[in-house]
Design a protein around this motif. Sequence first.
Motif, PDB file in Angstrom:
ATOM      1  N   SER A   1       0.843  -1.187   0.000  1.00 56.74           N
ATOM      2  CA  SER A   1       0.000   0.000   0.000  1.00 56.74           C
ATOM      3  C   SER A   1       0.883   1.244   0.000  1.00 56.74           C
ATOM      4  O   SER A   1       2.099   1.161   0.093  1.00 56.74           O
ATOM      5  N   THR A   2       0.247   2.396  -0.095  1.00 60.12           N
ATOM      6  CA  THR A   2       1.008   3.638  -0.056  1.00 60.12           C
ATOM      7  C   THR A   2       1.804   3.698   1.241  1.00 60.12           C
ATOM      8  O   THR A   2       1.259   3.467   2.317  1.00 60.12           O
TER       9      THR A   2
ATOM     10  N   ALA B   1       8.135  -1.324 -12.618  1.00 60.71           N
ATOM     11  CA  ALA B   1       7.711  -2.713 -12.785  1.00 60.71           C
ATOM     12  C   ALA B   1       6.951  -2.923 -14.078  1.00 60.71           C
ATOM     13  O   ALA B   1       6.951  -4.028 -14.638  1.00 60.71           O
ATOM     14  N   ASP B   2       6.295  -1.886 -14.582  1.00 59.47           N
ATOM     15  CA  ASP B   2       5.521  -1.981 -15.819  1.00 59.47           C
ATOM     16  C   ASP B   2       6.238  -1.192 -16.910  1.00 59.47           C
ATOM     17  O   ASP B   2       6.214   0.040 -16.911  1.00 59.47           O
TER      18      ASP B   2
ATOM     19  N   LYS C   1       9.721  -0.477  -4.827  1.00 62.44           N
ATOM     20  CA  LYS C   1       9.547  -0.573  -6.272  1.00 62.44           C
ATOM     21  C   LYS C   1       8.245   0.116  -6.665  1.00 62.44           C
ATOM     22  O   LYS C   1       7.280   0.128  -5.897  1.00 62.44           O
ATOM     23  N   THR C   2       8.221   0.673  -7.859  1.00 61.24           N
ATOM     24  CA  THR C   2       7.021   1.350  -8.343  1.00 61.24           C
ATOM     25  C   THR C   2       6.597   0.801  -9.704  1.00 61.24           C
ATOM     26  O   THR C   2       7.422   0.300 -10.472  1.00 61.24           O
ATOM     27  N   LYS C   3       5.311   0.926  -9.967  1.00 59.96           N
ATOM     28  CA  LYS C   3       4.788   0.516 -11.272  1.00 59.96           C
ATOM     29  C   LYS C   3       5.372   1.391 -12.373  1.00 59.96           C
ATOM     30  O   LYS C   3       5.863   0.887 -13.381  1.00 59.96           O
TER      31      LYS C   3
ATOM     32  N   ILE D   1       2.913   4.696  -7.930  1.00 60.73           N
ATOM     33  CA  ILE D   1       2.241   3.480  -7.451  1.00 60.73           C
ATOM     34  C   ILE D   1       3.256   2.430  -6.984  1.00 60.73           C
ATOM     35  O   ILE D   1       3.919   1.761  -7.780  1.00 60.73           O
ATOM     36  N   VAL D   2       3.336   2.307  -5.669  1.00 58.90           N
ATOM     37  CA  VAL D   2       4.242   1.329  -5.055  1.00 58.90           C
ATOM     38  C   VAL D   2       3.690  -0.074  -5.279  1.00 58.90           C
ATOM     39  O   VAL D   2       2.499  -0.329  -5.136  1.00 58.90           O
ATOM     40  N   VAL D   3       4.568  -1.019  -5.628  1.00 57.20           N
ATOM     41  CA  VAL D   3       4.186  -2.406  -5.901  1.00 57.20           C
ATOM     42  C   VAL D   3       5.073  -3.334  -5.073  1.00 57.20           C
ATOM     43  O   VAL D   3       6.136  -2.957  -4.598  1.00 57.20           O
ATOM     44  N   GLY D   4       4.634  -4.586  -4.955  1.00 55.74           N
ATOM     45  CA  GLY D   4       5.460  -5.604  -4.299  1.00 55.74           C
ATOM     46  C   GLY D   4       5.160  -5.736  -2.828  1.00 55.74           C
ATOM     47  O   GLY D   4       4.433  -4.979  -2.227  1.00 55.74           O
TER      48      GLY D   4
END
Length: 416
Positions: free
Chosen positions: A2-3, A75-76, A119-121, A413-416
């Motif tokens: 989440s954020t 990540a994207d 990591k971020t999208k 947007i944080v991912v992982g």
Amino acid sequence: MSTPGANLRINSARLWDSLDQMAQIGPGVAGGCNRQTLTDADGEGRHLFKRWCEAAGMTMGVDTMGNMFATRAGADPTALPVYMGSHLDTQPTGGRYDGVLGVLGALEVVRSMNDLGIKTKHPIVVTNWTNEEGARFAPAMLASGVFAGLHTQDYAYGRADLDGKKFGDELARIGWVGDEVVGARKMHAMFELHIEQGPILEAEGKDIGVVTHGQGLWWLEITLTGKDAHTGSTPMNMRVNAGLGMARITERVHQIAMGHQPGAVGAVGQVKVFPNSRNVIPGKVIFTVDIRSPDQTKLDLMRGEVERAAHAVAAELGLGCAIEAVGHFDPVTFDAGLVTVVRGAAEKLGLSHMDIISGAGHDACWINRVAPTVMVMCPCVGGLSHNEAEEISPQWAAAGTDVLFHAVLETAIVVG
């Protein structure tokens, strides 16, 4: 993930050390900096910035205007990048933080992300825009203006400094002509952290300025032509004094700005007097009038009034008068969604904040035309900037960069 929560902070000591190290390149004579654009010092500062970015795992791209783009992969791979940055060039007697905080604060955001394994999208790009100041090559924000389609590259390359050296030649001389097409990059969003360069935040006791708008500006270069003559032997009633004309126009600029209060400013800045001798009445003067307002109507009215006043003074004194607009941008409204993100980041971090209008021009003003853009500001002591005595505190720098950190993470947007 989440954020990130409010406990996340950048490494403030590392940020402050980076600011100090960059200030050693192109030092001023009174504690500030003289790292004017496309000088050897600018080239040296660029190399240091590049080394730091590569050490942080980023890849560096440079376009044909010398704009630098350091990318942290997302990540994207299909997601548009989130940009943040400002400029490394300074005024001839500039401070250590104007522009530089925005570049090195952005670098510190990436370094802190690396430290924390975030990591971020969206990819994240740290940017150094070329010739923001406009001190050596007018107009200001030249390279971001080319990026946003306001100027052509040919126009920019042809701009000359006071010694007649051209922008394009000097960019090549210091070795920073890149291979990317200017403006080809697309952005998801753009953030610019900057010192306020004014006294409002400090006076109000606020940690953060959430920049909602930016003032519009006209730079009018006025050339008055009279007659060189001996100051001692020329009767007063037979003089054609270009210096006197400039003095009268300077007073009129002040009166015009005062007549459009509130929300209007004006002054004469750069001045060149010819032949600039103690005992010669000036036969020619070239000077720049700087007028600004966040209100488009006021801005346009002031320009017309300044031009009419200049021609009237010249006619009264028998002077030739030519006026050229050498810099301009309309008032700016920054992206409402990103303004909300910045405001929310300040609130999450428990930092006092207020909405503010930027009194100075910034690269964000141009990028706002091609991508969602916003600015974050921190206070500066006494509102002083474009001066070697410019000062901020480590705490102010850290607070502004923490807000940038959280706003960028939310947007990327944080991912992982």
